[in-house]
Scaffold this motif. Structure first.
Motif, PDB file in Angstrom:
ATOM      1  N   LEU A 157      20.692  -0.830   3.304  1.00  0.00           N
ATOM      2  CA  LEU A 157      19.727  -1.912   3.098  1.00  0.00           C
ATOM      3  C   LEU A 157      19.283  -2.460   4.443  1.00  0.00           C
ATOM      4  N   THR A 158      17.970  -2.538   4.636  1.00  0.00           N
ATOM      5  CA  THR A 158      17.381  -3.162   5.816  1.00  0.00           C
ATOM      6  C   THR A 158      16.735  -4.472   5.389  1.00  0.00           C
ATOM      7  N   VAL A 159      17.208  -5.563   5.960  1.00  0.00           N
ATOM      8  CA  VAL A 159      16.669  -6.889   5.654  1.00  0.00           C
ATOM      9  C   VAL A 159      15.692  -7.267   6.766  1.00  0.00           C
ATOM     10  N   VAL A 160      14.432  -7.419   6.417  1.00  0.00           N
ATOM     11  CA  VAL A 160      13.380  -7.689   7.396  1.00  0.00           C
ATOM     12  C   VAL A 160      13.137  -9.189   7.433  1.00  0.00           C
ATOM     13  N   ALA A 161      13.587  -9.809   8.524  1.00  0.00           N
ATOM     14  CA  ALA A 161      13.461 -11.262   8.693  1.00  0.00           C
ATOM     15  C   ALA A 161      12.918 -11.573  10.076  1.00  0.00           C
ATOM     16  N   ASP A 162      11.988 -10.725  10.553  1.00  0.00           N
ATOM     17  CA  ASP A 162      11.538 -10.832  11.943  1.00  0.00           C
ATOM     18  C   ASP A 162      10.273 -11.657  12.126  1.00  0.00           C
ATOM     19  N   GLY A 163       9.951 -12.511  11.155  1.00  0.00           N
ATOM     20  CA  GLY A 163       8.860 -13.462  11.342  1.00  0.00           C
ATOM     21  C   GLY A 163       7.483 -12.846  11.189  1.00  0.00           C
ATOM     22  N   PRO A 164       6.447 -13.635  11.481  1.00  0.00           N
ATOM     23  CA  PRO A 164       5.074 -13.193  11.209  1.00  0.00           C
ATOM     24  C   PRO A 164       4.538 -12.156  12.185  1.00  0.00           C
ATOM     25  N   VAL A 165       5.152 -12.004  13.366  1.00  0.00           N
ATOM     26  CA  VAL A 165       4.642 -11.035  14.330  1.00  0.00           C
ATOM     27  C   VAL A 165       5.688  -9.979  14.678  1.00  0.00           C
ATOM     28  N   GLY A 166       6.736  -9.857  13.864  1.00  0.00           N
ATOM     29  CA  GLY A 166       7.798  -8.901  14.129  1.00  0.00           C
ATOM     30  C   GLY A 166       7.334  -7.462  13.995  1.00  0.00           C
ATOM     31  N   ALA A 167       7.892  -6.593  14.838  1.00  0.00           N
ATOM     32  CA  ALA A 167       7.459  -5.197  14.872  1.00  0.00           C
ATOM     33  C   ALA A 167       7.779  -4.448  13.582  1.00  0.00           C
ATOM     34  N   VAL A 168       8.924  -4.744  12.974  1.00  0.00           N
ATOM     35  CA  VAL A 168       9.295  -4.040  11.749  1.00  0.00           C
ATOM     36  C   VAL A 168       8.382  -4.455  10.595  1.00  0.00           C
ATOM     37  N   GLY A 169       8.174  -5.747  10.450  1.00  0.00           N
ATOM     38  CA  GLY A 169       7.286  -6.223   9.397  1.00  0.00           C
ATOM     39  C   GLY A 169       5.872  -5.706   9.556  1.00  0.00           C
ATOM     40  N   GLN A 170       5.365  -5.711  10.799  1.00  0.00           N
ATOM     41  CA  GLN A 170       4.021  -5.190  11.050  1.00  0.00           C
ATOM     42  C   GLN A 170       3.905  -3.727  10.638  1.00  0.00           C
ATOM     43  N   ARG A 171       4.923  -2.932  11.009  1.00  0.00           N
ATOM     44  CA  ARG A 171       4.863  -1.510  10.691  1.00  0.00           C
ATOM     45  C   ARG A 171       4.884  -1.279   9.180  1.00  0.00           C
ATOM     46  N   LEU A 172       5.701  -2.033   8.463  1.00  0.00           N
ATOM     47  CA  LEU A 172       5.731  -1.892   7.010  1.00  0.00           C
ATOM     48  C   LEU A 172       4.386  -2.261   6.400  1.00  0.00           C
ATOM     49  N   ASP A 173       3.758  -3.300   6.926  1.00  0.00           N
ATOM     50  CA  ASP A 173       2.443  -3.686   6.402  1.00  0.00           C
ATOM     51  C   ASP A 173       1.416  -2.570   6.615  1.00  0.00           C
ATOM     52  N   ARG A 174       1.483  -1.932   7.785  1.00  0.00           N
ATOM     53  CA  ARG A 174       0.526  -0.861   8.063  1.00  0.00           C
ATOM     54  C   ARG A 174       0.782   0.353   7.169  1.00  0.00           C
ATOM     55  N   GLU A 175       2.050   0.671   6.969  1.00  0.00           N
ATOM     56  CA  GLU A 175       2.382   1.873   6.205  1.00  0.00           C
ATOM     57  C   GLU A 175       2.240   1.680   4.699  1.00  0.00           C
ATOM     58  N   LEU A 176       2.644   0.521   4.217  1.00  0.00           N
ATOM     59  CA  LEU A 176       2.669   0.283   2.772  1.00  0.00           C
ATOM     60  C   LEU A 176       1.470  -0.503   2.268  1.00  0.00           C
ATOM     61  N   GLY A 177       0.781  -1.198   3.185  1.00  0.00           N
ATOM     62  CA  GLY A 177      -0.314  -2.061   2.781  1.00  0.00           C
ATOM     63  C   GLY A 177       0.192  -3.348   2.158  1.00  0.00           C
ATOM     64  N   LEU A 178      -0.728  -4.248   1.853  1.00  0.00           N
ATOM     65  CA  LEU A 178      -0.389  -5.492   1.171  1.00  0.00           C
ATOM     66  C   LEU A 178      -0.748  -5.377  -0.304  1.00  0.00           C
ATOM     67  N   PRO A 179      -0.120  -6.177  -1.149  1.00  0.00           N
ATOM     68  CA  PRO A 179      -0.521  -6.183  -2.561  1.00  0.00           C
ATOM     69  C   PRO A 179      -2.021  -6.451  -2.690  1.00  0.00           C
ATOM     70  N   GLU A 180      -2.622  -5.914  -3.720  1.00  0.00           N
ATOM     71  CA  GLU A 180      -4.066  -6.045  -3.916  1.00  0.00           C
ATOM     72  C   GLU A 180      -4.499  -7.511  -3.903  1.00  0.00           C
ATOM     73  N   GLY A 181      -5.513  -7.798  -3.108  1.00  0.00           N
ATOM     74  CA  GLY A 181      -6.051  -9.149  -3.011  1.00  0.00           C
ATOM     75  C   GLY A 181      -5.409 -10.003  -1.948  1.00  0.00           C
ATOM     76  N   ASN A 182      -4.288  -9.571  -1.390  1.00  0.00           N
ATOM     77  CA  ASN A 182      -3.605 -10.355  -0.355  1.00  0.00           C
ATOM     78  C   ASN A 182      -4.126 -10.000   1.034  1.00  0.00           C
ATOM     79  N   HIS A 183      -4.052 -10.963   1.916  1.00  0.00           N
ATOM     80  CA  HIS A 183      -4.475 -10.757   3.304  1.00  0.00           C
ATOM     81  C   HIS A 183      -3.763 -11.774   4.184  1.00  0.00           C
ATOM     82  N   GLN A 184      -3.737 -11.486   5.478  1.00  0.00           N
ATOM     83  CA  GLN A 184      -3.118 -12.374   6.460  1.00  0.00           C
ATOM     84  C   GLN A 184      -4.170 -12.747   7.486  1.00  0.00           C
ATOM     85  N   ARG A 185      -5.009 -13.707   7.116  1.00  0.00           N
ATOM     86  CA  ARG A 185      -6.161 -14.063   7.943  1.00  0.00           C
ATOM     87  C   ARG A 185      -6.075 -15.454   8.561  1.00  0.00           C
TER      88      ARG A 185
END
Length: 616
Positions: A220-248
């Motif tokens: 289990l990998t627990v991703v708690a690296d905040g809004p600009v963390g490298a792991v979270g960013q990579r997951l967002d790029r690879e998996l995308g966000l749920p439909e209709g969601n955005h980080q603007r």
């Protein structure tokens, strides 16, 4: 494998649970988890798969050089934190106190340089007769904004306290100064994390002492690296966000810790929220700790359409407001810092769990953008995941997407965090159309429980940043702006000071104690440094976009002046020895990424160092 490195042979280790980032969310998760890993009879709840015969092995990696460096002062109702520590004695945590007095202040512009819409000009005149030192205390605090009863504290000091308790249990390891580069992805599953390479040049190419980052495999990998963390960013790029969601929607919090002058009448537990100055879009805060110490600063949001939106100078003008300066004059800066804040809330929620991973905290969209609170919400999501993991361990079930959804996600969806986030989801839409509509929208949302909202469509920061010429239209001619641009380029300076001077902002009367230069702030109450051997963590994806860019908001908004004008033109220069890792550059950019219109041209990756101060 990082984007810039060929495949290399890497050392591998195995653990059961790896956590990325140690903040309030990880604190809630690890506190809950470690309390349940051993049964009352002294035997493990479950056996480690990485070390048979032992309880599950848990490691948390933190980028900063200590677990409490470079974060923020906080006011919160603290519901989740109090639930984790029902006998909590705040006197045991430095710089912590219960909220005893809370005020919202409307600040009038005392210098005449603020760009105030008509409604604010009218408010200045109508409220002027009731003001003390150009400030009006609102007679009513809406319930959705009120933090009393609650607590104030330094996250740095809280993290130190929580981390010491966790390490003392022997059930979890916390490793600071350990930047994680990316998740280990196999298909849609996460198999652990890869540590940042060491012994590389600034551009990431291997040097003489090259040591590839180790792969830490985990169930289990627990991703708690905040809004600009490298792991979270990579997951967002690879998996995308749920439909209709955005980080603007974003904000930068610029703040400092101050020794108040002798005789200051602010008492411990005092909380001030300010609106109206230095610009109507900028909010201020001040929390008074025991020992005549205060944490104070401002929030500069992404919908503040100034392309030269320096937070540091605006913070100094805010401190010089007569109401505040009357009590701050003679004080001394103890420490200073900055942090990016994800302001999209529920609408910025990513995919929260999948095979082998779960996301908690601010990077998971837990911040409540109506109440302006996120620390307790982040802690609560960590607790929810901790309870879910204990349940899965007890039942001998794997950390699959289905199992995590049935345990963690179900807890989150049924919690007060989720219900209040739904209420707040559209609360800030009005700000996309202007400051007055924004305040009306927040009031409508808060007072109707989310039933009414001011309509508006959030826009990516890079898509709403105007040109300098458009922003200063009617204030400075195009020709004069060209002259200012040319002179600043010759001197290698950013534009904001010259432009603010030109439109009437007075010079800051530096006193060498509280009002100090931006560079001196980097040295007071701590230091900024970056360990050698790591690649630069701020890069520019498309140099041609930088060469064509005229606004260069990344330079103007850089919290530590780590990004500066290149005297030869083109791509800005980056000095990681000044970077405080706030991540503001990642969204303060007027150019979109060439492969993704939702991202900017600035790449903010895993990196070492940053701000060394446990107080902010």
């Amino acid at each position: 494998m990082t984007d810039d490195m060929p495949e290399v042979v890497r050392a591998e280790m195995e653990t059961d649970i790896v956590c990325v980032g140690f903040g309030p969310a990880a604190g809630g998760f690890l506190t809950t988890l470690t309390r349940g890993l051993m049964k009352e009879d002294g035997t493990p709840l479950a056996e480690s798969k990485a070390m048979p015969g032992m309880p599950p092995q848990v490691i948390c990696y933190e980028r900063a050089d200590d677990i409490g460096f470079g974060v923020s002062g906080v006011v919160t109702k603290g519901r989740a934190i109090k639930a984790s520590f029902p006998d909590l004695d705040l006197s045991q945590i430095p710089m912590a106190h219960e909220v005893t007095e809370e005020k919202i202040l409307y600040l009038k512009d005392p210098v005449g340089a603020s760009r105030r819409p008509l409604a604010f000009k009218v408010a200045d005149k109508v409220l002027g007769r009731f003001m003390e030192d150009d400030a009006y205390e609102l007679p009513y605090i809406p319930p959705f904004l009120e933090k009393h009863p609650g607590m104030i504290f330094s996250i740095g000091q809280l993290n130190q306290w929580v981390g010491s308790n966790l390490m003392g249990t022997g059930m979890a390891q916390i490793w600071p100064s350990s930047p994680v580069a990316e998740p280990l992805l196999e298909g849609g599953a996460v198999k652990g994390v890869r540590m940042a390479d060491q012994g590389v040049e600034k551009d990431g190419t291997p040097g003489a002492g090259f040591m590839p980052g180790m792969d830490m495999k985990a169930a289990l990998t627990v991703v708690a690296d905040g809004p600009v963390g490298a792991v979270g960013q990579r997951l967002d790029r690879e998996l995308g966000l749920p439909e209709g969601n955005h980080q603007r929607e974003w904000a930068v919090g610029m703040k400092c810790v101050v020794d108040l002058p002798e005789g200051c009448d602010w008492q411990p537990g005092t909380v001030l929220h300010t609106i109206g100055y230095p610009e109507p879009e900028i909010f201020g805060f001040l929390y008074v700790y025991p020992g005549n110490v205060a944490s104070l600063g401002i929030f500069v949001p992404s919908w503040f359409d100034n392309p030269v939106r320096t937070a540091y100078r605006y913070m100094q003008h805010w401190m010089l407001h007569p109401y505040l300066w009357k009590r701050l004059e003679g004080g001394t800066m103890r420490s200073w810092g900055a942090k990016s804040l994800a302001e999209s809330g529920k609408r910025g929620e990513p995919i929260l769990c999948g095979d082998g991973f779960a996301r908690i905290g601010e990077g998971s969209g837990s911040t409540n953008v109506l109440t302006g609170s996120g620390v307790d919400e982040a802690w609560a999501t960590g607790v929810q995941l901790g309870e879910a993991v204990l349940q899965l361990l007890k039942d001998g079930m794997d950390f699959t997407k289905d199992n995590l959804e049935a345990t963690y996600l179900s807890r989150r969806r049924e919690s007060w965090v989720e219900q209040e986030a739904k209420v707040a989801e559209k609360s800030r839409d009005g700000f996309t159309k202007g400051i007055l509509r924004g305040f009306i929208g927040m009031g409508l949302t808060g007072l109707t429980g989310g039933k009414l909202n001011m309509p508006g469509k959030p826009i990516s920061p890079q898509d709403r940043i105007p040109s300098i010429e458009d922003y200063y239209k009617g204030y400075i001619s195009h020709g004069e702006i060209q002259e200012i641009r040319a002179e600043c380029a010759r001197q290698g300076k950013s534009l904001h000071d010259a432009l603010m001077d030109r439109v009437g902002w007075p010079e800051i009367p530096m006193d060498g104690q509280l009002l100090v230069s931006h560079q001196d702030a980097l040295l007071m109450g701590g230091k900024v440094q970056a360990s050698p051997g790591y690649a630069d963590h701020v890069r520019f994806a498309n140099p041609n976009a930088c060469m064509a860019c005229r606004e260069k908001v990344c330079i103007e908004a850089c919290s530590g002046q780590a990004i500066t004008t290149n005297p030869e033109g083109g791509v800005p220069l980056f000095d990681r020895e000044k970077c405080v890792h706030c991540g503001a550059c990642m969204w303060n950019c007027s150019q979109s990424h060439f492969m993704d219109a939702e991202r900017t041209n600035v790449r903010f990756s895993a990196g070492s160092g940053g701000l060394h101060s446990a107080e902010n």
